[in-house]
Design an enzyme around this catalytic site. Structure first.
Site, mmCIF file in Angstrom:
data_model
loop_
_atom_site.group_PDB
_atom_site.id
_atom_site.type_symbol
_atom_site.label_atom_id
_atom_site.label_comp_id
_atom_site.label_asym_id
_atom_site.label_seq_id
_atom_site.Cartn_x
_atom_site.Cartn_y
_atom_site.Cartn_z
ATOM 1 C CD GLU A 28 -34.504 11.587 2.110
ATOM 2 O OE1 GLU A 28 -34.014 10.475 1.860
ATOM 3 O OE2 GLU A 28 -34.682 12.458 1.239
ATOM 4 C CD GLU A 47 -27.390 17.166 0.578
ATOM 5 O OE1 GLU A 47 -28.431 16.839 -0.039
ATOM 6 O OE2 GLU A 47 -26.501 17.922 0.088
ATOM 7 C CG HIS A 280 -1.174 17.965 9.541
ATOM 8 N ND1 HIS A 280 -1.658 19.252 9.501
ATOM 9 C CD2 HIS A 280 -1.329 17.478 8.284
ATOM 10 C CE1 HIS A 280 -2.099 19.517 8.286
ATOM 11 N NE2 HIS A 280 -1.903 18.470 7.528
ATOM 12 N N GLY A 399 -9.691 18.378 10.179
ATOM 13 C CA GLY A 399 -9.055 19.345 9.293
ATOM 14 C C GLY A 399 -9.809 19.587 8.005
#
Length: 524
Positions: A28, A47, A280, A399
């Protein structure tokens, strides 16, 4: 002649993508070299934290944000946090370095093999330019796809491309713009207005998109004008309606049969800015109460197509809301008497979470933005909080744990001058703990309140729901977040009782701070 790098930097600057969240590797560095002074680079130490911060920043600002990741390994580390960004519909533009072109086929170290497949199906678009000359166009596509889809995109760029020289015709990319239309047709608005006006007991169900799209105040006005009861769709990542408003009925439960039971008695269910529905817990039952019909308004074709029930109108929810308000007569506005919070429950061995939330409600400014990741305290949260402003509530949309600490940093960076509090469970905090370093490094003014109960509380609750009690891996004793925070450079204290907590919360800090509070174990 311009280089790929200079054209890319200028394009990003013109589009306002000058804040970069990243954790760079060697691939990068050629992109980051020579960044204009107008750019700012926010370093995260993992990250997942980088993407969580960018997610919070994008939600707070309502704008796309650039994320710079490292090849395959770094991109893989980000994928857990990426799931939350996908379901919060955050327009993240993920860029990743790639090995030089001649080494990709050899699978040299740090080559991203089949880079466009790595982040799918999470991202809405993924690309790797076919040649250096195609980098500026590909970068523009990544930005426009993120804006149009309101979904993360991913661009892998071989690092030897950045120094390539280009012809002057490539500057045509710099002036591009792409805009979306999406208003409903007049006939569609008239039909929906007539159905709403003719319903005996209509109800409005709002989703997080209503807040993300800037419809909070208009949704409140519409509900008041029509005297509509309002539910919030299950598992909200944003709060689209004041939770102590007299028309507020609560957050719908996340089970099929439970949703149907909650909406019983209504003949027309208007769902605005939400999927139907984010279930859920497995709670079988009918999708809708007997005799009820459902109409969903969303700008996401995928949400409309996958809904198991009802009719869907794919259009800009804001335009539909404005059209309905214009078509339907409403009563004159009147003073709204908000419902006071009940007396908080008290803990026996430690503070009850309700006591913590009551202290926040009583001490924090009315425009405070809360980033919440404490799943076992949901019911206590909604019983005690009083949220009346847009952008007051942020939650991990998929979640996935690890959102809270980084997102609080990103939200605070995106809302300068507005108080930001992260309310994080001790189990959740460990997934994004390195965000504390970024908060300290950039002196981000955010208050972290860590609720420490020594367990994965929601997991223990689910063990009971699933009939799997006695399973291992639910206890996490011995964590001292004051010591951890100090190691990352964040001042930290422990609150011993309610009065001590209130006193600490009344103080302010120019940078980050952390308050650890021991709490009783509760269930969602």
């Amino acid at each position: 002649m311009p280089t790929v790098r200079t054209i890319a930097h200028e394009f990003l600057e013109r589009r306002g993508l000058t804040t970069i969240f990243g954790n760079p590797g060697s691939n990068e560095l050629p992109f980051l070299a020579g960044l204009p002074e107008s750019f700012s680079y926010v370093l995260g130490l993992h990250e997942g934290v980088v993407v969580g911060m960018a997610d919070g920043y994008a939600q707070a600002t309502g704008r796309p944000v650039l994320v710079n990741l490292h090849a395959a390994a770094g991109s893989g580390n980000a994928m857990g946090a990426l799931t939350n960004a996908v379901y919060s519909r955050s327009p993240l533009v993920l860029t990743a370095g790639q090995q030089v072109r001649s080494a990709i086929g050899l699978e040299a170290m740090l080559a991203n093999v089949e880079a466009t497949q790595l982040m799918r199906p999470l991202v809405g678009w993924a690309g790797e330019p076919s040649c250096a000359a195609d980098v500026p166009r590909s970068l523009a596509q990544a930005v426009f796809e993120a804006e149009l889809q309101r979904r993360p995109t991913y661009l892998s760029v071989p690092y030897d491309d950045w120094s390539a020289e280009l012809g002057d015709d490539v500057t045509a990319t710099l002036g591009r713009s792409v805009r979306r239309g999406g208003s409903a047709g007049e006939d569609q608005l008239l039909e929906l207005a007539a159905r709403l006006d003719g319903a005996a007991s209509p109800v409005l169900v709002l989703g997080g998109d209503a807040d993300a799209l800037g419809l909070f105040d208009r949704a409140v006005a519409f509900a008041e004008e029509r005297d509509l009861p309002v539910w919030v769709a299950p598992s909200p990542h944003r709060l689209p309606f004041p939770n102590r408003h007299p028309l507020f009925r609560g957050v719908l439960p996340a089970g099929i049969g439970a949703v149907s039971s909650a909406l019983d008695g209504h003949d027309l269910i208007l769902v605005l800015g939400a999927p139907v529905f984010r279930y859920h817990q497995h709670v079988p039952g009918p999708f809708l109460p007997r005799g009820a019909t459902l109409v969903q308004v969303t700008d996401d074709p995928g949400e409309a197509a996958r809904a198991p029930v009802g009719e869907a109108l794919v259009a800009d929810p804001g335009a539909v809301l404005d059209g309905l308000r214009a078509q339907l007569p409403g009563r004159a506005p009147r003073e709204t008497a908000f419902v006071p919070a009940p007396e908080p429950a008290a803990g026996e061995r430690a503070l009850h979470p309700e006591q913590v939330f009551a202290a926040l409600r009583e001490t924090q400014p009315a425009d405070t933005a809360y980033v919440v990741e404490s799943t076992s305290t949901n019911s206590a949260w909604w019983r005690q909080m009083d949220l009346r402003r847009p952008g007051s509530y942020f939650w991990p949309a998929a979640g996935g744990l690890g959102f809270g600490l980084p997102a609080a940093v990103g939200v605070a960076m995106g809302l300068p001058g507005r108080p930001v509090v992260g309310v994080i469970g001790d189990g959740s905090a460990n997934y994004g703990i390195t965000a504390l370093w970024t908060a300290a490094r950039y002196q981000v003014p955010v208050t972290f309140v860590i609720l420490r109960n020594g367990t994965y509380g929601a997991l223990r609750w689910f063990a009971g729901v699933l009939g799997t009690t006695g399973v291992p891996g639910t206890e996490i004793p011995g964590l001292d977040f004051t010591a951890i925070a100090a190691g990352y450079g964040v001042p930290a204290t422990t609150a011993s009782d309610v009065d001590d907590l209130r006193a600490q919360l009344k103080t302010t800090s120019a940078g980050p701070r952390l308050i650890q509070v021991d709490t009783e174990l509760t269930t969602p």
